[in-house]
Design an enzyme around this catalytic site. Sequence first.
Site, PDB file in Angstrom:
ATOM      1  CD  GLU A 161      -2.881  -1.260   0.304  1.00 26.12           C
ATOM      2  OE1 GLU A 161      -3.140  -0.039  -0.550  1.00 26.12           O
ATOM      3  OE2 GLU A 161      -3.540  -2.149  -0.034  1.00 26.12           O
TER       4      GLU A 161
ATOM      5  NE  ARG B 221     -17.272  -3.973   1.029  1.00 25.02           N
ATOM      6  CZ  ARG B 221     -17.377  -5.099   1.391  1.00 25.02           C
ATOM      7  NH1 ARG B 221     -18.366  -5.938   0.988  1.00 25.02           N
ATOM      8  NH2 ARG B 221     -16.370  -5.943   1.820  1.00 25.02           N
TER       9      ARG B 221
ATOM     10  CB  CYS C 134      -6.852  -2.463   6.487  1.00 25.11           C
ATOM     11  SG  CYS C 134      -7.143  -4.010   6.522  1.00 25.11           S
TER      12      CYS C 134
ATOM     13  CG  HIS D  48      -4.741  -4.780   1.958  1.00 26.22           C
ATOM     14  ND1 HIS D  48      -4.899  -3.566   1.688  1.00 26.22           N
ATOM     15  CD2 HIS D  48      -5.673  -5.246   2.950  1.00 26.22           C
ATOM     16  CE1 HIS D  48      -5.925  -2.947   2.669  1.00 26.22           C
ATOM     17  NE2 HIS D  48      -6.490  -4.168   3.303  1.00 26.22           N
TER      18      HIS D  48
END
Length: 209
Positions: A76, A86, A139, A162
């Site tokens: 990342e 979500r 995260c 990730h």
Amino acid sequence: MLTGFAPFAGEKLNPSWEAVRALDGRVVEDHRIVTVELPCEFDASTPALWHALRRAEPRVAIGVGLAGGREGISLERVAINLIDARIPDNAGAQPVDLPVLRGGTSAFFSTLPIKASLLALHEAGLAAHISQTAGTYVCNQVFYALMHALRRCRNTRAGFVHVPWLPEQAAAHGQPGMPLGQMTRALEVIVYTALTTRTDLRIAAGAVS
Ligand code: PCA
């Protein structure tokens, strides 16, 4: 220091913690790896992270989480000051369009040598890419909180990685997966690269294959 996450969204395992805990106590370039499992909860994850950081005072701090559906390891690049959940977290909270830190800077970049790591991972035969978003869930929050906490610590390199599904989960979801041993090896390569690379390579992310 490596952190992983507790399982969430009804899964029995979170590959991030499985991969991280396999490295607990491992010595890399004279540094002993400390591992911490963080709760997948907006409220509890940041205090747990900051507590672990104060205890460990690490040279390298890498948050690791699951990004189901992605292929290979995601290095990342950026943490953003935004939460847009979500699905509810493990405590049932589902914050939407809130900052991670009110009044905080918009974003932080990883201070890991992500390009050198990408090259090292590919040389080790491990699938990996640079990702320009860690999402807007727990995260990203932990990544942002990590970079905020270390913003003045020039001697600590930090970032977020990730991992994809484990093979058995991947099959159930019909999405890409990676064996646990490869994930663990990838994290070790990233830690080693962070400890041994002074200046990151300047190569376009798409050019490393
Ligand atoms: N992945 C989620 C949160 C915990 C985890 O392992 C994410 O990508 O935000």
